[in-house]
Design a protein around this motif. Structure first.
Motif, PDB file in Angstrom:
ATOM      1  N   ALA A 752     -10.518   4.511  -8.187  1.00  0.00           N
ATOM      2  CA  ALA A 752      -9.363   4.919  -7.401  1.00  0.00           C
ATOM      3  C   ALA A 752      -9.073   3.777  -6.207  1.00  0.00           C
ATOM      4  N   ARG A 753     -10.161   3.456  -5.898  1.00  0.00           N
ATOM      5  CA  ARG A 753     -10.026   2.413  -4.647  1.00  0.00           C
ATOM      6  C   ARG A 753      -9.416   1.023  -5.039  1.00  0.00           C
ATOM      7  N   GLU A 754      -9.437   0.911  -6.342  1.00  0.00           N
ATOM      8  CA  GLU A 754      -8.843  -0.596  -6.639  1.00  0.00           C
ATOM      9  C   GLU A 754      -7.416  -0.264  -7.428  1.00  0.00           C
ATOM     10  N   VAL A 755      -6.792   0.895  -6.993  1.00  0.00           N
ATOM     11  CA  VAL A 755      -5.508   1.208  -7.404  1.00  0.00           C
ATOM     12  C   VAL A 755      -4.464   0.685  -6.620  1.00  0.00           C
ATOM     13  N   PRO A 756      -3.554  -0.186  -6.996  1.00  0.00           N
ATOM     14  CA  PRO A 756      -2.639  -0.722  -6.066  1.00  0.00           C
ATOM     15  C   PRO A 756      -1.272   0.070  -5.926  1.00  0.00           C
ATOM     16  N   GLU A 757      -0.316  -0.281  -5.208  1.00  0.00           N
ATOM     17  CA  GLU A 757       0.979   0.520  -5.304  1.00  0.00           C
ATOM     18  C   GLU A 757       1.425  -0.113  -6.553  1.00  0.00           C
ATOM     19  N   ILE A 758       2.107   0.992  -7.247  1.00  0.00           N
ATOM     20  CA  ILE A 758       2.635   0.636  -8.730  1.00  0.00           C
ATOM     21  C   ILE A 758       4.139   1.257  -8.562  1.00  0.00           C
ATOM     22  N   GLU A 759       4.929   0.479  -9.051  1.00  0.00           N
ATOM     23  CA  GLU A 759       6.547   0.933  -9.203  1.00  0.00           C
ATOM     24  C   GLU A 759       6.826   0.404 -10.680  1.00  0.00           C
ATOM     25  N   ILE A 760       7.517   1.301 -11.247  1.00  0.00           N
ATOM     26  CA  ILE A 760       7.786   1.247 -12.741  1.00  0.00           C
ATOM     27  C   ILE A 760       9.241   1.527 -12.918  1.00  0.00           C
ATOM     28  N   GLU A 761       9.908   0.422 -13.642  1.00  0.00           N
ATOM     29  CA  GLU A 761      11.118   0.829 -13.941  1.00  0.00           C
ATOM     30  C   GLU A 761      11.299   0.657 -15.566  1.00  0.00           C
TER      31      GLU A 761
ATOM     32  N   ASN B 167     -10.544  18.838   4.652  1.00  0.00           N
ATOM     33  CA  ASN B 167      -9.681  17.818   5.341  1.00  0.00           C
ATOM     34  C   ASN B 167      -8.112  18.528   5.010  1.00  0.00           C
ATOM     35  N   PRO B 168      -7.681  19.242   5.734  1.00  0.00           N
ATOM     36  CA  PRO B 168      -6.224  19.802   5.412  1.00  0.00           C
ATOM     37  C   PRO B 168      -5.301  18.777   5.277  1.00  0.00           C
ATOM     38  N   ASN B 169      -5.348  17.616   6.032  1.00  0.00           N
ATOM     39  CA  ASN B 169      -4.261  16.854   6.441  1.00  0.00           C
ATOM     40  C   ASN B 169      -4.906  15.331   6.059  1.00  0.00           C
ATOM     41  N   PRO B 170      -5.195  14.807   4.808  1.00  0.00           N
ATOM     42  CA  PRO B 170      -5.627  13.770   4.280  1.00  0.00           C
ATOM     43  C   PRO B 170      -4.652  12.559   4.341  1.00  0.00           C
ATOM     44  N   ARG B 171      -5.095  11.413   4.364  1.00  0.00           N
ATOM     45  CA  ARG B 171      -4.115  10.410   4.125  1.00  0.00           C
ATOM     46  C   ARG B 171      -4.609   9.774   2.884  1.00  0.00           C
ATOM     47  N   LEU B 172      -3.694   8.661   2.530  1.00  0.00           N
ATOM     48  CA  LEU B 172      -3.977   8.229   0.934  1.00  0.00           C
ATOM     49  C   LEU B 172      -5.164   7.762   0.866  1.00  0.00           C
ATOM     50  N   ALA B 173      -5.966   6.907   1.892  1.00  0.00           N
ATOM     51  CA  ALA B 173      -7.291   6.374   1.844  1.00  0.00           C
ATOM     52  C   ALA B 173      -8.279   7.763   1.663  1.00  0.00           C
ATOM     53  N   ASP B 174      -7.919   8.658   2.286  1.00  0.00           N
ATOM     54  CA  ASP B 174      -9.020   9.854   2.237  1.00  0.00           C
ATOM     55  C   ASP B 174      -8.877  10.280   0.708  1.00  0.00           C
ATOM     56  N   VAL B 175      -7.817  10.564   0.119  1.00  0.00           N
ATOM     57  CA  VAL B 175      -7.850  11.106  -1.471  1.00  0.00           C
ATOM     58  C   VAL B 175      -8.378   9.900  -2.256  1.00  0.00           C
ATOM     59  N   LYS B 176      -8.127   8.425  -1.992  1.00  0.00           N
ATOM     60  CA  LYS B 176      -8.942   7.611  -2.765  1.00  0.00           C
ATOM     61  C   LYS B 176     -10.363   7.713  -2.560  1.00  0.00           C
ATOM     62  N   HIS B 177     -10.984   7.771  -1.340  1.00  0.00           N
ATOM     63  CA  HIS B 177     -12.201   8.097  -1.062  1.00  0.00           C
ATOM     64  C   HIS B 177     -12.859   9.267  -1.859  1.00  0.00           C
ATOM     65  N   ALA B 178     -11.967  10.495  -1.881  1.00  0.00           N
ATOM     66  CA  ALA B 178     -12.687  11.674  -2.378  1.00  0.00           C
ATOM     67  C   ALA B 178     -12.824  11.573  -3.943  1.00  0.00           C
ATOM     68  N   THR B 196      -2.194  15.285  -4.832  1.00  0.00           N
ATOM     69  CA  THR B 196      -3.297  15.855  -3.702  1.00  0.00           C
ATOM     70  C   THR B 196      -2.371  15.685  -2.469  1.00  0.00           C
ATOM     71  N   LEU B 197      -1.619  14.740  -2.075  1.00  0.00           N
ATOM     72  CA  LEU B 197      -0.962  14.809  -0.834  1.00  0.00           C
ATOM     73  C   LEU B 197       0.198  15.565  -0.721  1.00  0.00           C
ATOM     74  N   GLU B 198       1.044  15.938  -1.925  1.00  0.00           N
ATOM     75  CA  GLU B 198       1.846  16.820  -1.975  1.00  0.00           C
ATOM     76  C   GLU B 198       1.339  18.128  -1.730  1.00  0.00           C
ATOM     77  N   VAL B 199       0.307  18.782  -1.996  1.00  0.00           N
ATOM     78  CA  VAL B 199      -0.388  20.169  -1.725  1.00  0.00           C
ATOM     79  C   VAL B 199      -0.542  20.033  -0.284  1.00  0.00           C
ATOM     80  N   ALA B 200      -1.243  18.944   0.127  1.00  0.00           N
ATOM     81  CA  ALA B 200      -1.584  18.822   1.592  1.00  0.00           C
ATOM     82  C   ALA B 200      -0.483  19.340   2.414  1.00  0.00           C
ATOM     83  N   GLN B 201       0.521  18.377   2.006  1.00  0.00           N
ATOM     84  CA  GLN B 201       2.169  18.663   2.891  1.00  0.00           C
ATOM     85  C   GLN B 201       2.451  19.979   2.797  1.00  0.00           C
TER      86      GLN B 201
END
Lengths: 829, 218
Positions: A752-761, B167-178, B196-201
Motif C-alpha cells: 500500500a505504501r508504494e502506491v502512487p497517485e494513479i489516473e486512468i483514461e 481513528n474515525p477521521n483518517p487521512r490517506l496516509a493513515d489508510v495506507k499505514h493500516a 475507506t476514506l469515503e466511509v470515514a467521511q
C-alpha cells in the motif's frame, strides 16, 4: 508474436505428444485466417446468410465514422456508441462484489466436501539428480494418512525431442529443486504435513546450473541430455520448437524482414545497448490448487484455473476419460496472471489420490511451491536501433537470452517487432535452460522485458535526435489509439513542463517519462453460452467461461442487460462450470473479445423467440416489439407497454432459451491494442530509493463494457509493473540450487505504501469486428510499460540510464556510481 | 493456556505501538491484567499434542471444536468451523490475508494458535455484516470496486474497518499505514483507499447531522 487474428483451437490431439504433457495439450496460438475454411471465391455463398449493416467506427476523439460490414442474419443490429447505450459502457458494481466482500465466495481453497481428504505435495530437495528410491512406508503407516501417490510423469517441463536420450529410470528425473515427487492424502492438512516429512527420497545428485550466464558456457552442466522443447499454455508463453540447441542454449528463433545491415548503413543515428531483467513470480494470492471428487460416473474437479475447458481437456487426456465424464467448476478464483491453465502436476496428483481413496481430495500448493512452479523468465537483451535525422526508423536488431528454467518461452521481441514501423528488422531469441522452475505465461508474456529495453532505447534515440520523446513517437507510431493517448498525456499531465535530464541540484531528483505497449487481438471460437428466459421473467446466462477477478460475470450481466433493457443486477450469471456451453480459456486478453459477442447474440435471439412466442397473443407482430427500461414497448403505439414479467407470463412453455457461439470476425484485419503510460518519480540519490509519485495511463480496449472493471484491471497492471520495476526478484542460490526467497516475506511485492497517485483514461476504439467490439485489457494494462516508463523517468531525473531491473536501492546506487569499486552506468548527454 | 502470558504481553506491546484510543486501551489493559493474574495463580497446564475440546467465541456465537494445540486459528476457522472467509495466503504473517479481530483488535489468524484465542471475542469477515446487510466498509468496497479476485479482500476489509474504529477521521496516509501489511496482487489499493476514506467521511457527516438535530456539536 504474430499479428494475425488468432483462433485458438482447443481441441485435443491437434498436436503430437499432447497426451503426455497437459500444458502442451493446447496447441500454440496459430495464425488462422478467418475464412480459411471457405475459399474467398465461395465465401459469400457457403457461409451463413448475411446482411449488410453500418457500424460505428473509429475513436471518438478523432471523430467517429461508420463502417459497412456483412454480418450473419441472426445477429442483432449494430450497437450505438457507448454514450448512447443504457448499460454498456456505464460504470457498474461488480456482480459478485458482495459475496467477496462478505467472505461468502467459495474459492477452490475453500471447498469442503463430505469426507474430503487434504493433500500435500512432496517435492524434490535437489536441483538435478536421479531418484534412487522413494520410501513411503512410514508415511503410509501414520494414522490418518489415506494414500500416498508417487508421481510417474512430471508435467510442465520441456520434453526431449528424442526420449531415448534419457537414461531409463523408475522415477522421473529431477531437474529443479521443488519438482513434484509425491502426494499424500490424509484426514487433516496437519497430518498430511506430518506425513510429508516421513517420505524418504534417496537421490543420485547430478551437476546443476541455476544462473543464466553460467548455463550458456560450453562446459556448463546440461539441464537436458539433448534438445528439448516446451509448449505454451492457453495463456501463451512457451518457446519455439525444433530450433537448434547447443548445450543449454535453445535457439535462436530468428526473424528477419528487409535488410538490417543496409538499414543501419542508411541511419544517421544509432543507439545500441544491453538490458537485463529479472525472474518474476506470479504470486497470485490463491495458490494453484484443485479439489477432485472422483466418482465412477463423473469426476468433479474444482479448480483454481484460468480455463475450465483447459482443465477438462487435460483430465480427459491424462486419465483417458470421455469429456462427458469430467466436470470442472471454478466459481470464485483467487488470481492467475497466466500461471493457471490445465491440470498441472497438482491436478494430476489430486485426481490420482481421489481415485485411490474413493474420497474427494483437496490439494492446494503452499506458498513456497507457488513461487517455484511458474514464473516470468528473465532476459539479457542486446538492442540496436538506427534512425534518420527526422526520427524515421531504418533498422532494429535484437538478440535476447532468457531463462525459463526447465521450460522455454523467454523471447522478448514482441515490442520491437510490433510497436513501430521499421522496414528492416532482425530478432534472435534464445532460451537458456537452467535447473529452476519452469517459466509460464505471465501477463503479456515477453512484453514487459522487451518493452523495458525497447522503449528506453526509443527514448535514448529521442535524446540523440534532440526530439521530444512523444514527438518522436508521433513520427514513428501508426497506431491511432496510441496517438490519441499520447495527446491525452500532453494535455493532462505535466509533460509540457518536462525539464532537461538531471535538472535537480539536490539529492532528491525528479523526472518524468512515458512508454507504450502493444498487444494483439486474439479471439477464441470456443466461446459459447446459453441465455434462458423463464415464465416468471427470470433471465439467466450460462457459460463455462470463468471469472479470475477480472470481472467477467459483471461484463456478461451488462451485455445481457443491454439487450433486455433490465438492470445488470437482475440478470443471473452462472459461469465457471463445464456443464454449461464451452467457454474460452482466459489468457492473452482473449475473454472479453471472444465471449461477449456470443452472449449478446444469444440474448438477442432469446428476445426474438420471446417476441415471436407472445406477439400473436398481443395482437401484433414480433418486429413491432422492443425492450427498454425493463418494459416491452410497441413501436407503432407508444402508449402501449408491458413489464417484462407480464410478457414472459404469456409464454406457452415454462422457459425459452437460445444458445450462441462466437462467429468469425467481420473482416480479416491485423489489429493491435495499445496503451501509453506516463510516470513522475523522485530518485533519492543518497539512499538509492525510487519513489513513483504519479502515473497517468491512457489505454485502449476496443469498446469498454464496464469502465469500472477495466480501470481496476489497469490499476493492477500499473501496480504490478511498478512492483516488477522496483522490487520483485527471484533469487536462486548457486550453491544449493534453491530459490532463496520463496515466500512473500522475502519475495517483495508492492504494498500500500508504494502506491502512487494513479489516473486512468480509457480510449474507446470501435473496430466493427463483432456484435460487441469488446476486447480484453489484462495484458496491455500497464504491466508492459511501467518498467520502461520508470526507466525513462529515472533518466529524466538523474541523467543516468537504468539498464537493469529491479531498481533496488543497491542497484540504483551502483548505477549512480556511488558504490566504491563499481563504475556505474554511463551518463548520457 | 500455555502461552497466555506471552501472547498477552506481545499484544499489549502491539496496542501501545498502534496508538489505540484511550478507552479501548484501558479496557484491554484491565482484561490483560486479569489474565496475567490468573496465569500467575495457576501453573500452566500441559495440553496436547493430541486433540482436545475447545470452545471458541466467534462472531458472537460459541463454537465447540476438537483441535490439536498446534492448529492455528486460521486453520481452525477454515477447516474445523467452516468459516472460509478468512484466507490463508502466505501462512507466515507477511500478507495479512488472514486478518481477524481478537477482542476487536486486528490479529493474524495464521500466526495465532486457536487455543490462544479461547476466552477472546473472535470476529471474522463473516461476522462484520448484520445478516445480509453489509458493514459500511464492505458496501464501500463494492461501490468503489476495491476488490478484483477478492482473495485479499476479507483481510483488507478487517484492517480498514478496524482503522475506522480507532481513528474515525483518517487521512490517506493513515489508510495506507493500516493496510501496509495487506498484500494485494490485483492492485486494488487505490480503490481500497477511496472506499475507506469515503466511509470515514460519511460517518463524519452522519455525526454532524446528529449534532445538528440535537443542537449539539458533533
Amino acid at each position: 508474436m504474430p499479428l494475425e487474428i488468432i483462433t485458438q483451437e482447443q481441441e485435443q490431439g491437434a498436436q503430437p505428444g499432447a497426451k503426455k504433457v497437459p500444458n502442451a495439450a493446447k496447441p500454440e496460438p496459430q495464425a488462422v485466417h478467418q475464412d480459411v475454411a471457405a475459399p474467398p471465391v465461395a465465401s459469400k455463398d457457403s457461409g451463413p446468410p448475411k446482411r449488410s449493416e453500418s457500424f460505428v467506427f473509429g475513436i471518438p476523439q478523432n471523430g467517429l465514422t461508420s463502417k459497412q460490414r456483412e454480418v450473419p442474419v441472426d445477429e442483432p443490429p449494430p450497437l450505438a456508441r457507448n454514450a448512447d447505450l443504457r448499460y454498456i459502457g456505464k460504470p457498474t458494481a461488480r456482480y459478485d462484489g458482495p459475496a467477496k466482500a462478505m467472505g461468502k465466495g467459495k474459492y477452490t481453497a475453500d471447498v469442503q466436501l463430505p469426507g474430503m481428504l487434504y493433500a500435500r505435495m512432496v517435492d524434490a530437495s535437489v536441483p538435478h539428480g536421479r531418484i534412487v528410491s522413494i520410501d513411503t512406508a512410514a508415511a503410509e503407516k501414520l494414522p490418518g494418512v489415506r494414500a500416498v501417490y508417487v508421481v510417474q510423469h512430471t508435467y510442465g517441463l520441456a520434453e526431449l525431442r528424442d526420449p531415448k536420450q534419457e537414461t531409463p529410470s523408475r522415477y522421473p528425473l529431477i531437474r529443479y529443486a521443488g519438482q513434484p515427487i509425491a502426494g499424500i492424502a490424509a484426514v487433516s492438512p496437519q497430518i498430511a504435513d506430518d506425513a510429508a516429512k516421513l517420505i524418504k527420497v534417496q537421490y543420485d545428485p547430478m551437476p546443476f546450473v541455476v544462473d543464466r550466464t553460467e548455463a550458456r558456457a560450453a562446459d556448463a552442466p546440461a539441464v537436458f541430455p539433448g534438445p528439448a522443447d516446451a509448449a505454451g499454455s492457453a495463456g501463451g508463453g512457451g518457446g519455439p520448437k525444433g530450433v537448434p540447441q547447443v548445450g543449454n542454449v535453445h535457439g535462436p528463433q530468428r526473424k528477419q524482414t528487409g535488410d538490417p545491415a543496409a538499414g543501419f548503413a542508411a541511419a544517421d543515428v544509432v543507439v545500441e545497448s544491453e538490458y537485463f531483467t529479472q525472474v518474476q513470480t506470479h504470486s497470485a494470492l490463491e495458490t494453484h490448487g484443485f479439489v477432485v471428487d472422483w466418482k465412477p460416473d463423473e469426476v468433479t474437479v474444482y479448480a483454481s484455473t484460468q480455463g475450465t475447458s483447459s482443465v477438462r481437456n487435460d483430465m480427459a487426456d491424462v486419465f483417458k476419460l470421455p469429456k462427458s465424464q469430467v466436470r470442472v467448476i471454478t466459481e470464485f478464483m483467487g488470481g492467475g496472471f497466466g500461471a493457471k491453465f490445465g491440470i498441472g502436476n497438482e491436478g494430476a496428483v489430486a485426481a490420482n489420490l481421489s481415485r485411490m481413496t474413493n474420497a474427494p481430495v483437496k490439494l492446494m500448493l503452499d506458498r513456497r511451491q507457488e513461487h517455484i512452479v511458474s514464473n516470468r523468465p528473465d532476459s539479457h537483451q542486446k538492442l540496436k536501433i538506427g534512425a534518420k535525422r527526422d526520427g524515421t526508423l531504418t533498422a532494429i536488431e535484437l538478440t535476447s537470452y532468457g531463462t525459463a528454467g526447465v521450460g522455454t518461452g523467454a523471447g522478448t521481441a514482441g515490442p520491437a517487432t510490433n510497436l513501430y514501423t521499421c522496414p528492416n528488422l532482425l530478432t534472435e531469441e534464445y532460451d537458456v535452460f537452467t535447473n529452476a522452475g519452469p517459466g509460464a505465461a505471465f501477463r503479456a508474456p515477453g512484453h514487459p522485458q522487451g518493452c523495458f529495453a525497447f522503449e528506453q532505447a526509443i527514448d535514448e534515440l529521442a535524446v540523440k535526435l534532440a526530439m521530444d520523446p512523444i514527438a518522436l513517437r508521433d513520427k514513428i507510431d501508426e497506431n491511432q489509439a496510441r496517438r490519441v493517448e499520447r495527446q491525452l498525456i500532453v494535455e493532462r499531465t505535466n509533460w509540457r513542463n518536462r525539464r532537461p535530464a538531471g535538472s535537480d541540484a539536490g539529492p532528491i531528483k525528479r523526472g518524468m517519462g512515458v512508454a507504450q505497449s502493444v498487444w494483439y487481438r486474439f479471439v477464441s471460437m470456443n466461446s459459447s453460452c446459453e441465455v434462458r428466459v423463464s415464465r416468471d421473467g427470470s433471465v439467466e446466462l450460462m457459460s463455462a467461461v470463468q471469472d479470475l477477478g477480472t470481472g467477467t460475470k459483471t461484463m456478461l450481466a451488462i451485455v445481457v442487460a443491454e439487450e433486455f433493457g433490465i438492470p445488470p443486477g437482475q440478470v443471473v450469471i452462472r459461469i465457471g462450470d463445464t456443464r454449461f456451453p464451452v467457454g474460452p480459456d482466459s489468457g492473452g486478453s482473449v475473454t472479453a473479445g471472444s465471449i461477449t459477442p456470443a452472449v449478446r447474440n444469444a440474448a438477442y435471439q432469446a428476445k426474438q423467440q420471446l417476441f415471436a412466442a407472445v406477439a400473436p397473443q398481443l395482437g401484433t407482430t414480433p418486429d413491432n416489439l422492443h425492450l427498454a427500461e425493463g418494459r416491452v414497448l410497441f413501436k407503432n403505439d407508444p402508449s402501449r407497454s408491458y413489464t417484462l414479467k407480464q410478457i414472459t407470463g404469456k409464454l406457452p412453455t415454462d422457459e425459452i432459451s437460445a444458445r450462441a457461439t462466437r462467429g468469425p470476425e467481420y473482416a480479416k484485419e491485423k489489429l493491435t491494442y495499445g496503451g501509453v503510460d506516463y510516470v513522475e518519480l523522485a530518485v533519492d540519490t543518497e539512499t538509492g530509493r525510487v519513489h513513483v509519485e504519479k502515473v497517468f495511463g491512457a489505454h485502449d480496449c476496443g469498446r469498454p463494457i464496464n469502465p469500472t472493471g477495466v480501470i481496476s484491471q489497469i490499476n493492477g497492471g500499473i501496480l504490478q509493473g511498478i512492483s516488477y520495476a522496483l522490487f520483485e526478484q527471484r533469487i536462486m542460490d548457486r550453491k544449493t540450487g534453491y530459490m532463496l526467497n520463496a515466500n512473500l516475506d522475502n519475495y517483495k511485492i508492492l504494498g500500500a505504501r508504494e502506491v502512487p497517485e494513479i489516473e486512468i483514461e480509457l480510449v474507446e476504439n470501435y473496430i466493427a469486428q463483432s456484435s460487441t467490439d469488446a476486447a480484453g485489457i489484462g495484458e496491455s494494462a500497464g504491466i508492459i510499460t511501467l518498467a520502461a516508463a520508470i526507466g525513462n523517468a529515472f533518466f529524466n531525473a538523474t541523467g543516468v540510464r537504468m539498464r537493469s531491473i529491479p531498481m533496488t536501492p543497491a542497484n540504483v546506487l551502483a548505477a549512480l556510481g556511488k558504490v566504491p569499486g563499481q563504475p556505474g552506468q554511463e551518463v548520457q548527454a | 493456556m500455555a502461552d497466555e502470558h506471552k501472547s498477552t504481553f506481545s499484544r499489549r506491546g502491539f496496542l501501545k505501538g498502534a496508538g489505540v484510543a484511550a478507552a479501548t486501551t484501558a479496557v484491554e489493559s484491565a482484561n490483560a491484567l486479569a489474565r496475567e493474574a490468573q496465569a500467575a495463580a495457576q501453573p500452566d497446564p500441559t495440553l496436547g499434542p493430541g486433540a482436545l475440546p475447545v470452545k471458541l467465541r466467534i462472531n458472537g456465537q460459541d463454537h465447540a471444536v476438537t483441535i490439536e494445540p498446534r492448529y492455528t486459528l486460521a486453520e481452525t476457522l477454515r477447516n474445523n468451523v467452516g468459516l472460509t472467509g478468512t484466507k490463508v495466503v502466505c501462512d507466515r504473517g507477511s500478507c495479512s490475508a488472514c486478518t481477524v479481530w481478537l477482542d476487536n483488535v486486528p490479529a493474524l489468524a495464521c500466526m495465532t494458535l486457536a487455543i490462544d484465542a479461547t476466552g477472546r471475542e473472535i470476529t471474522t469477515i463473516e461476522g462484520l455484516a448484520t445478516g445480509d446487510t453489509m458493514h459500511q466498509v464492505q458496501a464501500a468496497f463494492v461501490k468503489h470496486d476495491a476488490l478484483q479476485c477478492g482473495f485479499c479482500t476479507p483481510g483488507m476489509i478487517m484492517s480498514c474497518a478496524a482503522l475506522l474504529e480507532r481513528n474515525p477521521n483518517p487521512r490517506l496516509a493513515d489508510v495506507k499505514h493500516a493496510v501496509s501489511g495487506n498484500l494485494c496482487r490485483c492492485g486494488t489499493y487505490p480503490k481500497v483507499f477511496a472506499a475507506t476514506l469515503e466511509v470515514a467521511q460519511q460517518r463524519q457527516q452522519t455525526a454532524g447531522l446528529v449534532g445538528l438535530t440535537t443542537g449539539k456539536e458533533a
